[in-house]
Design an enzyme around this catalytic site. Structure first.
Site, PDB file in Angstrom:
ATOM      1  N   ASP A  33      33.750  44.384  40.856  1.00  0.00           N
ATOM      2  CA  ASP A  33      33.805  44.840  39.465  1.00  0.00           C
ATOM      3  C   ASP A  33      34.782  46.010  39.386  1.00  0.00           C
ATOM      4  OD1 ASP A  33      32.983  45.633  36.680  1.00  0.00           O
ATOM      5  OD2 ASP A  33      31.388  44.175  37.076  1.00  0.00           O
ATOM      6  N   HIS A  52      36.436  43.663  33.895  1.00  0.00           N
ATOM      7  CA  HIS A  52      35.581  44.041  35.036  1.00  0.00           C
ATOM      8  C   HIS A  52      36.361  44.041  36.347  1.00  0.00           C
ATOM      9  CE1 HIS A  52      31.791  44.529  32.966  1.00  0.00           C
ATOM     10  NE2 HIS A  52      32.123  43.494  32.211  1.00  0.00           N
ATOM     11  N   GLU A 109      33.332  40.210  28.573  1.00  0.00           N
ATOM     12  CA  GLU A 109      33.628  41.554  28.076  1.00  0.00           C
ATOM     13  C   GLU A 109      35.091  42.001  28.214  1.00  0.00           C
ATOM     14  OE1 GLU A 109      29.555  43.964  28.062  1.00  0.00           O
ATOM     15  OE2 GLU A 109      30.412  43.898  30.068  1.00  0.00           O
TER      16      GLU A 109
END
Lengths: 575, 575
Positions: free
Chosen positions: A237, A291, A362
């Protein structure tokens, strides 16, 4: 009840601790003073004989008929016969070793008359690949004459493994005196069992905080004990990149928290082997294009330009959802070259995988929108322009993955995102390639809509199965009952579900406690999908928590011990 | 900055892990690639030199002047000189051993030139009794010429102990190469320090679930590391009675979860000794007349009548707040005889105690009201009649305690309850005997009112310092910032406060994680009572969490590691 009275009287005469257990009506085992009535020397023995599912976790879905009569086992005389072909033989051999280890954890000293246990394992198929289509059903039969014979039959080795797990839950320690104790099991029994869902997963996140190999093994042990079959490993991440890439060592050189806090390819492969013997496959996730960050900084230095943008940029709130920031740079062709090399690394770790998790959640538009290198090449700055850019990144990434897999057309998993909006998902993500992992609240209609469109789904109910909730913002903690009672979407396209233990606030110190035994509550939902609620399950659940502890998984406390020692007496306390 | 450049360059040449730390403006230590600029080989070394309070936890309240220059310590040549009288000598001897153990936890291999560390401990008083009035202040001075000399002066041994704890936090490991490392401290420094509150407590509850001696010792280690000084031990409740009473073995015979899950008098005394060396005194609580049950069942069998009423009665919701039910029977004179014997046991455990906790919370009137033995002797069933009965129980219990203590007039602590209502507390509870522990929300005026009436207080803010919240009902979890930012009432009558870790949902598996490092956040509130908020404290707090881990206390994660490796870069994330 037809009970071995002689044995029980012996126990009453010798029991040291003052307490015995009784199987009351409603199938509750309750602590009581010694009495001339029939009683058990421990709650585990009582559980073995009490209630239709005894202490089995998850509860079987098929026919269950179990005797209340118990039989002492002479464990020095254990025989396991394997009836299988090809690779299945070696697999079941290893599973047998695992089973023996479980039994040996109970230290017994059994020098009284007890019977030999003979186990016969029969697998129809020789295949040792665990896939969504794998048939994990099994049947277990226990019969006793001169010896105790347990026969476990399954269409695959994975079914047989589950049967052996079930058998292990039907063996416990029988304390006869301070010095003497034996293993004990049922005299007779029959179980047919098959899971409700093919995908019964736990997500761990080793990027926000590192987890040791030993911690991850304990997760796998917990999964094996609860018949979960997918460890979804969110291994990278924006915070860190602990995976050592053979082809691009810079990823972990730059991205790991320290040299020690990394996973070598050998570590990962060992874990995969460890998991498979326990009926668990590992799905690796390389989240992109958001991420990312740590590990992607070295592009300019290596003459490859900016592989990532907004990396570690401040103030972080302007460029990402959570610090530190970072997204891949979809305009830099070198990004796809690097991805290809990384994919090759991932494929090397698991050449037969029928799936790979590409993340895809995201994307934060303001990051790309603040980067000239990106906006200069966009026709406009509309949301659609950015979504098209994102989809084109996804397509290029897919092409690279397919190239690496020689066009094997592996299933790819993606999180729900802007791209998976039912209004236009079909124009971005072909449904014959992508499986969608939903992470919306229980009441959200999105899973239903995607299912209707024909997408296959993995369900991670955000407001029930996000085990990290309760420690930040206003998210509540979901206790084991909430996790258990979360009924997920049913239907052919629903592969199953996953509980998610995101790693922001857990590391080796507390991740097992925060994950377990709650993940096991989801395990029963996914295996048994019972029509009953947590209240009907709590006796077995409390025993299962003790089982997890006994097997070395540091599951957290879920009630005052008085409530687990006195089943049914804390009704609707801590609902 | 005046830095030992030669040493630093050596480090740059040998540092293995690729990363170094830099003390940035705003006193943040930030991970960075090796550079010719001044940098530190670890975050701990950086913390040692960065910011006015470095990594000290809690922050000192008096004058602080610390050099940025560091000095390598030759730990083979450690000398501790004790300048004290009487019992203080032996006490400081043991504290020195504890300090040496802390230093020895850092494995170093320091074969380069380093200096001798000489520590001088000076205690004015020889008293080794830790009381509310004990002066815990200290001053610490570090000077270096041929040797490093640290002088710690305090009016009492407890102040000196705190000074040694502070010094231990100013020593860390300095990694020179893969093979070589030394301990390092500051070249010069001066600290004057004294706590804001006299009572800095942690409540543990070993009745809902048992905690091992080793777990309790880890709590005490955490407290010592954070300068907390009261372990409030809620040792019995309705669920279990794990304390072995010398005079009434039936209490734990009936009341313990098992023979092993008990505390012998020797266990308790050992823990008290262990605690005292760490600057912590243990306050034992025998909660009454509610919160009893298990352990009190044997009255009828022994011919003493019902010592308790409603014990384990069902349905529990009709007779208590939490299962299992139970309250003492105030009408049975034998109850007071049994209490007298138990009090004698408690006094034997700590003959010099200047306090004892009598519980006194949550009497549930419907229990007494459903018992004929009680209501038959009451003039009416009004609330006042029951409160009078309760108060009379309390007075009789007090008389027994005073008798056992030969009328020493020990301070008694009681929880707030119906009896402590400001409208009539004065008619029930004399303020020269009772200290009130409040457990109301932050916004409740009760503490202020009781203070105005002249009662001494211990504050346990229910909606900030109840560390068990967040896992049942709708209570939220209070993260370390909420715990830290809880400013409690100030004033002469406020002895201090306690964080409470109630035991319903914690046992050996998770209690340390759930308690720590949050209890340490309260520790700084109680020692330093800073006017600043958690944001100014977070760099030190993250390091302190690592310190707790290093010392064997399994404190839970509070941020992604990236945030603690990059101080100040996750601003207002997880507020």
């Amino acid at each position: 009840m037809n009970i071995k009275v002689k044995l029980i009287l012996l126990i009453l005469a010798y029991n040291v601790d003052g307490w015995v257990w009784q199987c009351e009506q409603n199938n509750n085992c309750v602590r009581t003073e010694k009495s001339p009535n029939y009683t058990y020397p421990s709650i585990n023995t009582c559980r073995l004989a009490c209630g239709s599912f005894r202490s089995l976790w998850p509860q079987p879905t098929g026919k269950v008929a179990l005797s209340q009569e118990l039989e002492l086992i002479d464990i020095r005389d254990l025989q396991i016969v394997i009836n299988a072909q090809g690779d299945a033989v070696q697999y079941l051999d290893k599973v047998s070793d695992y089973f023996k280890e479980l039994l040996n954890m109970e230290k017994t000293n059994c020098d009284i008359e007890a019977k030999k246990l003979k186990i016969v394992l029969i697998s129809t198929s020789s295949d040792v690949n665990l896939l969504w289509k794998t048939d994990e059903s099994y049947s277990l039969k226990i019969e006793t004459d001169n010896e105790i014979k347990a026969t476990i039959t399954g269409p695959t080795v994975f079914g047989v493994r589950h049967g052996l797990e079930t058998l292990s839950q039907l063996v416990t320690k029988y304390k006869i005196s301070e010095q003497k104790s034996c293993l004990v099991t049922l005299k007779n029994g029959k179980i047919n069992d098959t899971p409700a869902y093919a995908h019964r997963g736990l997500l761990i996140d080793t990027a926000r905080n590192y987890q040791s190999l030993s911690t991850i093994k304990r997760h796998i042990d917990g999964m094996a004990s609860s018949k979960m079959n997918v460890l979804h490993w969110h291994i990278t991440d924006s915070q860190s990149f602990p995976l050592v890439s053979t082809r691009i060592p810079n990823m972990s050189n730059y991205g790991a928290y320290s040299e020690k806090q990394t996973y070598s390819p050998e570590d990962v492969k060992d874990l995969m082997d460890y998991a498979l013997i326990r009926g668990v496959r590992v799905i690796l996730e390389l989240d992109a294009p958001a991420h990312v960050g740590s590990g992607w900084e070295w592009g300019p230095e290596a003459g490859l330009g900016n592989l990532g943008v907004c990396i570690h940029q401040q103030p972080w709130r302007s460029y990402c959802i959570q610090p530190p920031c970072g997204q891949l740079n979809p305009m830099n062709p070198n990004v796809y070259k690097v991805l290809e090399l990384l994919y090759q690394d991932f494929v090397d770790l698991n050449p037969n995988a029928d799936m790979f998790h590409m993340g895809g959640d995201e994307v934060f538009i303001p990051c790309w929108n603040s980067t000239n290198e990106i906006t200069d090449s966009l026709k406009d700055r509309s949301e659609k322009a950015f979504l098209d850019l994102w989809a084109s990144f996804q397509q290029k990434a897919l092409d690279k993955y397919d190239k690496v897999r020689n066009n094997h057309k592996t299933n790819l998993i993606l999180w729900t995102s802007h791209l998976t909006n039912p209004a236009y998902i079909e124009s971005y993500l072909p449904k014959d390639r992508y499986i969608i992992q939903t992470w919306v609240p229980q009441e959200d209609e999105l899973p239903k809509e995607l299912l209707k469109l024909g997408y296959k789904l993995i369900i991670s109910t955000k407001n029930k199965w996000y085990l990290d909730h309760g420690f930040w913002g206003t998210t509540p903690y979901y206790n084991w009952r909430a996790v258990y009672n979360n009924i997920i979407l049913r239907g052919e396209g629903v592969l199953g579900g996953e509980v998610c233990m995101w790693g922001e606030l857990v590391d080796n110190q507390n991740v097992l406690q925060r994950t377990w035994p709650r993940a096991a509550a989801a395990a029963e939902r996914l295996w048994s999908d019972p029509s009953t609620t947590s209240e009907q399950a709590e006796n077995r659940f409390f025993t299962h928590r003790d089982r997890l502890l006994f097997r070395g998984i540091n599951a957290e406390a879920v009630v005052p011990k008085w409530c687990s020692q006195n089943e049914g007496k804390c009704n609707s306390y801590l609902p």
